[in-house]
Design an enzyme around this catalytic site. Structure first.
Site, mmCIF file in Angstrom:
data_model
loop_
_atom_site.group_PDB
_atom_site.id
_atom_site.type_symbol
_atom_site.label_atom_id
_atom_site.label_comp_id
_atom_site.label_asym_id
_atom_site.label_seq_id
_atom_site.Cartn_x
_atom_site.Cartn_y
_atom_site.Cartn_z
ATOM 1 N N SER A 291 0.819 -1.214 0.000
ATOM 2 C CA SER A 291 0.000 0.000 0.000
ATOM 3 C C SER A 291 0.847 1.257 0.000
ATOM 4 C CB SER A 291 -0.955 0.033 1.212
ATOM 5 O OG SER A 291 -1.742 -1.128 1.235
ATOM 6 N N ARG A 292 2.035 1.154 -0.520
ATOM 7 C CA ARG A 292 2.952 2.298 -0.617
ATOM 8 C C ARG A 292 3.334 2.878 0.754
ATOM 9 N NH1 ARG A 292 3.442 -0.206 -4.846
ATOM 10 N NH2 ARG A 292 3.477 0.793 -6.862
#
Ligand SMILES: Cc1cc2nc3c(=O)[nH]c(=O)nc-3n(C[C@H](O)[C@H](O)[C@H](O)COP(=O)(O)O)c2cc1C
Length: 207
Positions: A185-186
């Protein structure tokens, strides 16, 4: 073009308790173990006399507590830029293992002795190439370049090849080192260590 990162242990500040060098070494070994091509390649950024950045890849040939070393022609564009402004940055980018390390600091020449020790490990062809090339200077054709190599081979035939006077090592002494580890999710892990009074202060940065 969009990868999800993760799977390895989460990088945290404690990893940097002995400074940046052991972690960079370990990550370089991890990149080698993962069969990253040219795992010691790093992109070197310098600044020219007009304040414009310039980047190119060089190979890291030494990692020590005082910094990282690469070898180049002292008449090259990068070396001239570093003479005028020694501030530089290098980035090791290993997308295959979802990691990156960036060092920022000042660059200086290594001792002649250090250069000679490394020079002795280079293949003869690379040694001749260093004599043949006035790196970063224009040349009329490929044929002229090949002629320069032939001339260098004839000049040193049957004898050891000395280090060219304008060739040698450069050491980037980091003032800061940032380790980046890709996560899902970065929400990547970024830990930066900065030199302060002979110690390394670690901080986590937002991704
Ligand atoms: C994978 C790779 C490794 C390289 N390693 C070096 C190196 O160790 N030293 C070097 O001078 N140039 C190296 N080069 C070439 C440089 O990227 C660059 O073209 C050259 O040094 C001239 O740069 P300059 O004109 O900005 O000085 C390498 C290029 C690549 C793609």
């Amino acid at each position: 073009m969009r990868r999800s990162y993760g799977g390895d242990h989460d990088l945290d500040e404690t990893w940097l308790s002995d400074g940046w060098e052991p972690v960079l070494r370990r990550w370089l070994h991890d990149a080698m173990a993962a069969s990253v091509v040219e795992p010691n390649a790093m992109v070197l950024a310098t600044v020219d006399a007009d304040g414009c950045p310039a980047t190119r890849t060089v190979l890291c040939k030494g990692i020590a507590p005082d910094g990282v070393t690469f070898y180049t022609n002292y008449g090259s564009a990068k070396a001239i830029q570093l003479q005028q402004n020694p501030n530089a940055s290098v980035t090791f980018a290993w997308p295959l293992i979802g990691r990156q390390v960036t060092l920022r600091g000042r660059v200086e020449r290594v001792s002649r002795h250090t250069t000679e020790l490394y020079w002795a490990t280079r293949p003869r062809g690379s040694q001749l190439g260093a004599w043949a090339s006035h790196q970063s200077q224009p040349i009329g054709s490929r044929a002229e370049l090949e002629q320069a190599l032939t001339d260098a081979a004839a000049r040193f035939a049957g004898q050891p090849i000395p280090v060219p006077p304008n060739w040698g090592g450069m050491l980037l002494r980091p003032a800061s080192v940032e380790f980046w580890q890709g996560r899902e999710s970065r929400l990547h892990n970024r830990i930066r260590v900065t030199a302060a009074d002979g110690r390394w202060i670690a901080e986590r940065l937002q991704p």
